[in-house]
Scaffold this motif. Structure first.
Motif, PDB file in Angstrom:
ATOM      1  N   GLY A 137      43.853  39.075  36.463  1.00 25.35           N
ATOM      2  CA  GLY A 137      43.488  40.117  35.518  1.00 25.35           C
ATOM      3  C   GLY A 137      42.264  39.726  34.705  1.00 25.35           C
ATOM      4  N   GLY A 138      41.647  40.720  34.066  1.00 20.85           N
ATOM      5  CA  GLY A 138      40.473  40.480  33.236  1.00 20.85           C
ATOM      6  C   GLY A 138      40.836  40.213  31.787  1.00 20.85           C
ATOM      7  N   GLY A 139      39.812  40.315  30.932  1.00 27.87           N
ATOM      8  CA  GLY A 139      40.019  40.053  29.517  1.00 27.87           C
ATOM      9  C   GLY A 139      38.945  39.175  28.914  1.00 27.87           C
ATOM     10  N   GLY A 140      37.808  39.026  29.611  1.00 21.86           N
ATOM     11  CA  GLY A 140      36.684  38.286  29.068  1.00 21.86           C
ATOM     12  C   GLY A 140      36.934  36.813  28.886  1.00 21.86           C
ATOM     13  N   TYR A 141      37.893  36.248  29.607  1.00 23.17           N
ATOM     14  CA  TYR A 141      38.318  34.849  29.451  1.00 23.17           C
ATOM     15  C   TYR A 141      38.828  34.573  28.032  1.00 23.17           C
ATOM     16  N   LYS A 142      39.166  35.651  27.297  1.00 20.96           N
ATOM     17  CA  LYS A 142      39.790  35.511  25.972  1.00 20.96           C
ATOM     18  C   LYS A 142      41.276  35.805  26.046  1.00 20.96           C
ATOM     19  N   GLY A 193      38.385  38.524  35.632  1.00 16.56           N
ATOM     20  CA  GLY A 193      39.131  38.058  36.798  1.00 16.56           C
ATOM     21  C   GLY A 193      38.349  38.269  38.076  1.00 16.56           C
ATOM     22  N   GLY A 194      37.490  39.312  38.103  1.00 17.28           N
ATOM     23  CA  GLY A 194      36.581  39.513  39.230  1.00 17.28           C
ATOM     24  C   GLY A 194      35.524  38.429  39.288  1.00 17.28           C
ATOM     25  N   HIS A 195      35.057  38.009  38.116  1.00 19.94           N
ATOM     26  CA  HIS A 195      34.134  36.870  38.059  1.00 19.94           C
ATOM     27  C   HIS A 195      34.805  35.627  38.616  1.00 19.94           C
ATOM     28  N   LEU A 196      36.049  35.376  38.199  1.00 19.63           N
ATOM     29  CA  LEU A 196      36.774  34.196  38.652  1.00 19.63           C
ATOM     30  C   LEU A 196      37.006  34.231  40.155  1.00 19.63           C
ATOM     31  N   MET A 197      37.477  35.359  40.675  1.00 21.84           N
ATOM     32  CA  MET A 197      37.729  35.441  42.107  1.00 21.84           C
ATOM     33  C   MET A 197      36.430  35.505  42.911  1.00 21.84           C
ATOM     34  N   PRO A 206      33.647  44.020  38.245  1.00 19.62           N
ATOM     35  CA  PRO A 206      33.533  42.595  37.929  1.00 19.62           C
ATOM     36  C   PRO A 206      32.333  42.271  37.057  1.00 19.62           C
ATOM     37  N   VAL A 207      32.429  41.176  36.343  1.00 21.58           N
ATOM     38  CA  VAL A 207      31.254  40.491  35.812  1.00 21.58           C
ATOM     39  C   VAL A 207      30.820  39.517  36.910  1.00 21.58           C
ATOM     40  N   ILE A 208      29.585  39.636  37.343  1.00 22.62           N
ATOM     41  CA  ILE A 208      29.060  38.770  38.399  1.00 22.62           C
ATOM     42  C   ILE A 208      28.020  37.812  37.834  1.00 22.62           C
ATOM     43  N   ASN A 254      26.076  44.673  38.057  1.00 21.09           N
ATOM     44  CA  ASN A 254      26.791  43.492  38.532  1.00 21.09           C
ATOM     45  C   ASN A 254      27.250  43.654  39.977  1.00 21.09           C
ATOM     46  N   SER A 255      27.855  44.790  40.290  1.00 23.91           N
ATOM     47  CA  SER A 255      28.331  45.002  41.656  1.00 23.91           C
ATOM     48  C   SER A 255      27.173  45.108  42.637  1.00 23.91           C
TER      49      SER A 255
END
Length: 310
Positions: A82-87, A161-165, A198-200, A256-257
């Motif tokens: 899941g997302g959340g800005g790493y916060k 979470g898109g950035h992470l994956m 995602p954030v890329i 980003n995409s």
């Protein structure tokens, strides 16, 4: 003196290793600790996770996988971030609906509760990637227990979470931590990866995100910017990528995409991008009556093309 977290870690990992009732179970679903002891480098918070009324999770002292088992498994699995800005991690709005969607289609779903860099982990920005790589290795190591094909384990990530994956897909050969046991002999590469709004990139002019600030602060070096921008690492070995994002996304610029799509095309990576006319950010598995409700259908067709659905 033995702290409460050490006891939980030992109990959770023992439960995983010998299939005892898991000490971290939620709603009768098993929750598997990723690491046999403290995660690489140590540090981090203590005590139980904090969960908001909407299911956003913080204070993640024990990174883990929550298992959603389908009634009729088809041999595939997806790990969800899941997302959340790493916060925080938006498990209630994003991860759980996705996990139920997969389970209903015969796919094992694993909800990843990854470490948040802002929670004082010694590994800093590496902590989430370490957890993601460990998660893929752990599911592969235990694939026979769940009758999962180790070559059909994919990723789904929303926003941060898109950035992470995206990093997991593009940097699967990167050594983010030293191996701790035989599980780490397994591959950390997702066989497919879907990145949803995602954030890329964390490079200007798309650097005004919580993801960037949580990972590398407000004024990162050029080296750090490149290191943590997903597109910098896309090569021919990157997993096949599915992307979707709304044109009016004000949190993660829709560029980003497009940046990820272009990086994949340049590297010869299988990529499919679906833009959505409107829907903003954070629409999860789609909102009824809006253009976002259609993206799971596109994704389902893509999963079928990659042999994740019968």
């Amino acid at each position: 003196m033995i702290c409460r977290r050490s006891l939980l870690l030992a109990g959770a990992y023992l439960a995983t290793a010998v299939k005892m009732p898991n000490l971290l179970a939620d709603d009768n679903r098993p929750r598997i600790a990723l690491w046999p002891g403290l995660p690489p480098g140590g540090g981090g918070p203590d005590g139980p996770a904090d969960i908001s009324k909407k299911g956003a999770v913080t204070n993640i002292a024990i990174p883990s996988l929550e298992v959603f088992a389908p009634e009729k498994p088809n041999g595939s699995a997806i790990i969800i971030a899941g997302g959340g800005g790493y916060k925080r991690i938006e498990e209630g709005k994003e991860s759980y609906p996705a996990a139920r969607w997969f389970a209903a289609r015969g796919i094992y779903a694993f909800v990843l509760s990854y470490r948040l860099p802002i929670e004082e982990w010694a590994a800093g920005p590496l902590a989430p990637l370490q957890d993601a790589q460990r998660a893929f290795r752990l599911v592969r190591a235990r694939a026979p227990d769940w009758h999962i094909d180790p070559n059909r384990i994919g990723a789904l990530g929303f926003s941060a979470g898109g950035h992470l994956m995206g990093l997991a897909a593009a940097r699967s050969a990167f050594t983010s931590y030293e191996g701790v046991d035989d599980i780490d002999r397994q591959s950390a590469r997702p066989d497919v990866a879907a990145l949803i709004y995602p954030v890329i990139t964390i490079a200007a002019p798309y650097d005004h995100t919580s993801t960037r600030r949580s990972l590398v602060g407000r004024h990162p070096t050029d080296e750090a910017t490149r290191e943590w921008s997903v597109e910098s690492h896309v090569s021919k070995d990157c997993s096949p990528i599915f992307l979707t994002q709304a044109d009016d996304d004000r949190i993660s610029n829709p560029a980003n995409s497009r940046i990820m799509e272009e990086a994949c095309e340049k590297a010869g990576v299988d990529v499919e991008f679906h833009s959505i006319a409107s829907g903003g950010h954070g629409f999860g598995m789609g909102k009824a009556g809006t253009p976002t409700e259609h993206w799971p259908d596109w994704y389902e067709a893509w999963l079928r093309k990659h042999d994740f659905l019968g």
